[in-house]
Structures are given as C-alpha cells and as structure tokens.
Design an enzyme around this catalytic site. Sequence first.
Site, mmCIF file in Angstrom:
data_model
loop_
_atom_site.group_PDB
_atom_site.id
_atom_site.type_symbol
_atom_site.label_atom_id
_atom_site.label_comp_id
_atom_site.label_asym_id
_atom_site.label_seq_id
_atom_site.Cartn_x
_atom_site.Cartn_y
_atom_site.Cartn_z
ATOM 1 N N GLU A 225 49.566 41.296 62.423
ATOM 2 C CA GLU A 225 48.915 42.263 63.052
ATOM 3 C C GLU A 225 47.030 41.991 63.047
ATOM 4 O OE1 GLU A 225 49.760 46.324 61.843
ATOM 5 O OE2 GLU A 225 47.595 47.005 61.984
ATOM 6 N N GLU A 230 39.393 49.603 64.181
ATOM 7 C CA GLU A 230 39.877 50.712 63.534
ATOM 8 C C GLU A 230 38.450 51.666 63.091
ATOM 9 O OE1 GLU A 230 44.160 50.804 61.595
ATOM 10 O OE2 GLU A 230 42.711 49.155 60.770
#
Length: 337
Positions: A225, A230
């Site tokens: 990932e 974020e």
Amino acid sequence: MPFYILAILLGLFSCSKKSDSPTQNPVPSNLVVNAIPSTDNSGNVSFTATATNAVSYEYDFGNGVFQTVPTGVVTYQYPNGGTYTVNVTAKGAVGQTISKSLQVTVATALGLVWSDEFNTNGAPDPAKWGYDLGGGGYGNNELEYYTNRPENVIVENGVLKIKAIKENYNGSAYTSARLLSKDKFAFKYGKVEVSAKLPAGVGTWPAIWMLGSNISTAGWPACGEIDIMEHRGSELNKIFGTLHYPGHSGGNADGNTKMISNATTAFHKYSLDWSVSAIKIYVDDQLIHTVANTASLPFNQDFFFILNVAMGGTFGGTVDPNFTNATMEVDYIRVYR
C-alpha cells in the site's frame, strides 16, 4: 615392440597432454566495463566491456533484463529513470567466467500516460473510476457508508468533490464516497501528481492512495500500500506519507509527516516518485519520505488508485459532534512515465 607402434603411442600421449594444457582454454581476465548514460533523457546507456580471452559478455541491466553481447559493446534503453546495479559477465571458450558490477544512474523524459482533469460536470468518468460501496468499517472501524450518489461524489466546475455528510444511512451515521481505478487503470513505476484541497473537521480522514493489483489473491499487506497523502482533522495541516507492507503495516507502517499551511483552504500538490530503486513521497515538491525499493518488497508490480474521505476509525479518531459535512476537492490526478 616395433618402432613405428612406439612412435604412434608417444604421439597420442603427446597430443593428450597438449589438449589438457590450460593455455588452450585460458580463463578470461582483466575485465573492464564502462557505461555512458545519454544526456538527452532518452534512457539510453552505452556500455563497453572488454576482457582478455573473453568470447562473449552477458549483461544483467539491473531491472530484470539480460542480454548476451558477443562484442561487449551495446546500447540499452531503460524504460524508467533511476539508479541500477549492472552486472557484466565475461565468458571464456568453455564456460570460464569473470564478472564485474557497476552502478549507473539513468534519466528519462516523463510523458503523461494517464490523467483525469475532472473537466466534465456530473458523475466521475466511468471509464476511469469505480466505487467501493457500503459500510462495515473497512478494517479500520470507520463510521461512514460509501455511496455513489451525487450528494457524496460529483464533478463540478473543474474539480472532483468527495463529500462526507452526517446523516443516518443504512445503519451508518455518515455517508461519503470511495473511488478506485481498479480494473480500469493500474501501472508500475512512474511519477504521480495530485492537486487537492482537503476537508476540514475533526474526525475527517481523507486519503489519496494506492494498492497492489493482486490484493484479491495476495491479501493485505502482502499486496503493498502506498499512501501518497493522508490527513486527519484532529491534526490540521499535518500530512502523512506512508508505505504498508509485510513487517511494516498498520501502526508499524513505514512513513513520515510534514506540516504545511492551509491544507483545507488551498490546493496543494501531493506527489509520488516510484522507481525500481526507490519510492519517494512529496508535498509541494518537498520530500516527505523515501524508502529504498528492493525485489523483496511488493512495490514492483501494478498498483491502482483510491480517492476517499473516511470518517472516524482507527486513524480519523473521534468525530466532532458538531460536524455536519466536509469535502475533499481534487483538481487533477496525473501519471507520468
């Protein structure tokens, strides 16, 4: 014994000794390898290998490509820029070898291979985006229910808008949207640029990220990932860039952070530079985090994109009880190689 028979036997013995002489099949020696990368960003590198007593040369270009070159002189075009460890093996007439390694840094011009400029009003382009739909927490105890309704996801005035809303919907307290390019676009290595303005509100968890295309068979985190961006509303303006993979997932992920200004009121550029040798994450062209890429990591395969706004969960945390709605806006997403 007749003289002529003795002479024949002596001759055969002499020939046998001669054929076993090491001077007849000498081992290659004095291997010298030179590499000259082009200066025109074409990815071309001119190699020259010479060795005493060599009859051919095998090149391992450091990216999984091998080539046997009788003369030792070859020009190879790397499809992607980066630093590669090249190994050259000089071979003798009956298989004797000598090897040498060197590193070469290659520059390639970037060309746009895929993008969405979000210039057409309405639903996102179905040729480029699908949806994850439903609730259930998505493994992170998230609180939203993902839909494809225009209330939660729409393209307007040149931007994609993903809107999280406080509302009771199919048993969840919030709705939002999660777009993904799975089975529509995936790629290996390149540069990604995304221009986005992030949602405000404690408990929001917007993300611009990628998953390995083999997730359905390998599972997570074996698929790998890459979190290009974020953010959580409880730590305003703190941007996270993170990789997840076996041994470094969840709370033990491999990442870093950077503080910026106006993350929720202005557009910023979130970037990824991904090659066979390294994975680098940037905000506004400022490096956040670097991880050396190796063959043992799952970052040498196709990945697809995900754009979403989650609510709460293990990363987003407690949601402000006064929260009503918040929107992530994406001006563009571009992939260069």
